[in-house]
Scaffold this active site. Structure first.
Site, PDB file in Angstrom:
ATOM      1  N   ASP A 143      46.612   0.450  71.663  1.00 31.93           N
ATOM      2  CA  ASP A 143      45.222   0.675  72.124  1.00 31.93           C
ATOM      3  C   ASP A 143      45.122   2.041  72.780  1.00 31.93           C
ATOM      4  O   ASP A 143      45.350   2.159  73.966  1.00 31.93           O
ATOM      5  CB  ASP A 143      44.832  -0.447  73.083  1.00 31.93           C
ATOM      6  N   GLU A 145      36.768   5.833  76.367  1.00 28.10           N
ATOM      7  CA  GLU A 145      36.281   4.554  75.823  1.00 28.10           C
ATOM      8  C   GLU A 145      36.570   3.431  76.798  1.00 28.10           C
ATOM      9  O   GLU A 145      35.759   2.518  76.994  1.00 28.10           O
ATOM     10  CB  GLU A 145      36.962   4.264  74.471  1.00 28.10           C
ATOM     11  N   GLU A 146      37.744   3.526  77.399  1.00 29.24           N
ATOM     12  CA  GLU A 146      38.190   2.433  78.274  1.00 29.24           C
ATOM     13  C   GLU A 146      37.333   2.306  79.531  1.00 29.24           C
ATOM     14  O   GLU A 146      37.390   1.294  80.222  1.00 29.24           O
ATOM     15  CB  GLU A 146      39.671   2.626  78.657  1.00 29.24           C
TER      16      GLU A 146
HETATM   17  N1  TRP Z   1      39.482  -1.088  73.491  1.00 31.34           N
HETATM   18  C1  TRP Z   1      38.842  -2.362  73.303  1.00 31.34           C
HETATM   19  C2  TRP Z   1      38.579  -2.947  74.641  1.00 31.34           C
HETATM   20  O1  TRP Z   1      39.394  -2.811  75.519  1.00 31.34           O
HETATM   21  C3  TRP Z   1      39.691  -3.308  72.515  1.00 31.34           C
HETATM   22  C4  TRP Z   1      38.921  -4.389  71.927  1.00 31.34           C
HETATM   23  C5  TRP Z   1      38.705  -5.631  72.402  1.00 31.34           C
HETATM   24  C6  TRP Z   1      38.239  -4.331  70.717  1.00 31.34           C
HETATM   25  N2  TRP Z   1      37.960  -6.347  71.572  1.00 31.34           N
HETATM   26  C7  TRP Z   1      37.659  -5.559  70.544  1.00 31.34           C
HETATM   27  C8  TRP Z   1      38.094  -3.329  69.768  1.00 31.34           C
HETATM   28  C9  TRP Z   1      36.899  -5.804  69.408  1.00 31.34           C
HETATM   29  C10 TRP Z   1      37.347  -3.587  68.673  1.00 31.34           C
HETATM   30  C11 TRP Z   1      36.749  -4.804  68.490  1.00 31.34           C
HETATM   31  O2  TRP Z   1      37.546  -3.537  74.873  1.00 31.34           O
HETATM   32 ZN    ZN Z   2      40.711   0.372  72.539  1.00 30.82          ZN
END
Ligand code: TRP
Ligand code: ZN
Ligand code: CA
Length: 438
Positions: free
Chosen positions: A137, A171-172
């Site tokens: 991730d 993004e996080e």
């Molecule tokens: N980076 C995303 C997050 O932490 C990872 C993730 C969780 C995700 N659920 C997802 C990415 C569904 C794509 C689709 O939220």
């Molecule tokens: Zn992610």
């Protein structure tokens, strides 16, 4: 109607003879019918994708163990990806934004060419959480689209649509970078984005094969790929809107993507389907153990190939062959009754090599008795191709496109249309001569 044409033609015929030899000008023909121009996507090298992950891991290790927004490991990740794209011939741009009092960065890479009004974009967030190096991730998505972009360059791929790749910051912290990108994209630029493909976590150690249930064409493109491998897929349900595609979807851009699962537990039905164990898809999600050891190679390999498959297929669309080159002379040349041959000409230039095996020869001759006429095409070297030899009796006019195998003739030079009237009583004129080179 016909009579008046003939009369006016006769009135002007002698004055226009000189012009007949000077008036040849190339024009552009209407494009031919669209044909499918889909090139097959290459197999993406798992070795190369994993090398990118090793490099991202080193960046984290050398920068306090993470690649998070506002930390040096993030900017180092951006610089690492950018350098590879620059070397491959991409037009790259770093977009800065500010969040939580620190500078964030998006990296946008455009592959030169393609229709600027139809853009296909693939993106992945490049930041990690602060608790770990973020290799699944989202080193996984970042590395897969990087290697796909490099494969585009290596293949010299010339898609019909324009290709763009994006690596998002923060993004996080709430899809911050991708939101910033979309919000700063003028409406006209947004409308050119015909598809956004998101890749976030595509190498989970206990993987599932999830396809986003969004744009049907994008979804089908991914599903078809996995069906071809014989790998079952499911619709992604672990949190719609939890990654950067949501920023695009919110403004009406068609989106899709792939995912191999985060903290949710794989069910026994899913274990039967995909193997693995009834534990989390990614037990190291958002933790320090999200390292290069936290990757399932098979999942990363399949998903990387699926990225390339989608990028290739969604950007190819249909191709319209370049329009043919047309050389035409529409000046009238009178054909004397039962007399000497006359001709009109076009000068062909700018064509490499020989004429085609199916050269389209447009003939427009007005004459009330076509059985009087012998009509020939004469190549620049004097070779004669007979088009019409006194057939048709009392029928009038020769308005027809002949197809001539002229493949032994050099294309460039002066081509003539020659007509001779071999019987008395009826007279006419050459009204037009046109050569179309594919
Ligand atoms: N980076 C995303 C997050 O932490 C990872 C993730 C969780 C995700 N659920 C997802 C990415 C569904 C794509 C689709 O939220
Ligand atoms: Zn992610
Ligand atoms: Ca005649």
């Amino acid at each position: 109607m016909k009579l008046s044409v003939r009369l006016s033609a006769f009135a002007g015929a002698s004055a226009l003879v000189l012009g007949a030899f000077a008036g040849a000008a190339p024009a552009t023909a209407a494009p031919a019918a669209a044909t499918s121009g889909t090139a097959a996507a290459p197999d993406i090298s798992l070795t190369n994708v994993k090398q990118h992950l090793t490099d991202l891991q080193s960046i984290a290790t050398n920068n306090g163990g993470n690649r998070a927004h506002g930390r040096p490991g993030y900017k180092a990740s951006i610089d690492f990806v950018k350098a590879k794209l620059d070397a491959a011939g991409y037009t790259t741009a770093i977009q800065q934004f500010s969040y939580n009092g620190t500078t964030g960065y998006n990296l946008i890479a455009d592959w030169p060419g393609g229709d600027p009004n139809q853009v296909i974009m693939a993106g992945s967030h490049l930041d990690s959480v602060s608790s770990g190096p973020g290799i699944n991730d989202n080193g996984s998505g970042s590395a897969a689209i990087l290697e796909t972009a490099l494969a585009v360059a290596r293949a010299g791929y010339q898609p019909t649509k324009h290709l763009r790749f994006g690596w998002w910051g923060a993004e996080e912290l709430g899809l911050v970078g991708s939101k910033y990108y979309v919000n700063n994209l003028p409406t006209t630029e947004r409308s050119k984005l015909k598809g956004y493909l998101n890749f976030d976590m595509i190498g989970s150690p206990n993987p599932g094969y999830f396809v986003y249930d969004d744009d049907p064409v994008i979804e089908k493109t991914f599903k078809d790929y996995f069906a071809g491998l014989g790998v079952p897929t499911e619709i992604e349900t672990e949190g719609d809107g939890r990654s950067d595609h949501a920023s695009f979807k919110n403004v009406g851009i068609p989106v899709g993507g792939l995912f191999t699962g985060a903290s949710r537990t794989k069910t026994s039905a899913q274990v039967q389907k995909w193997g693995g164990t009834t534990t989390a898809f990614d037990r190291c999600y958002h933790s320090s153990c999200d390292t290069t050891s936290n990757i399932n190679d098979t999942a990363l390999d399949r998903n990387s190939d699926a990225v390339a498959h989608a990028v290739w297929n969604l950007s190819a669309g249909t191709t319209t062959p370049p329009p043919g080159k047309v050389f035409e002379n529409t000046a009238d040349v009178s054909i004397p009754d039962n007399g000497a041959a006359v001709s009109t000409s076009v000068t062909v230039s700018g064509i490499t090599g020989n004429a085609p095996s199916s050269l389209a020869v447009g003939v427009d001759i007005v004459h009330p008795y076509k059985g009087d006429l012998v009509v020939d095409l004469i190549a620049p070297d004097g070779s004669v191709y007979n088009l019409h030899n006194r057939s048709g009796g009392s029928a009038d006019n020769i308005v027809q496109t002949f197809t001539v195998n002229a493949s032994t003739e050099v294309a460039n030079g002066t081509w003539q249309l020659r007509a001779q009237d071999r019987a008395s009583a009826d007279v006419g004129y050459i009204s037009g001569f046109k050569l179309t080179f594919p």
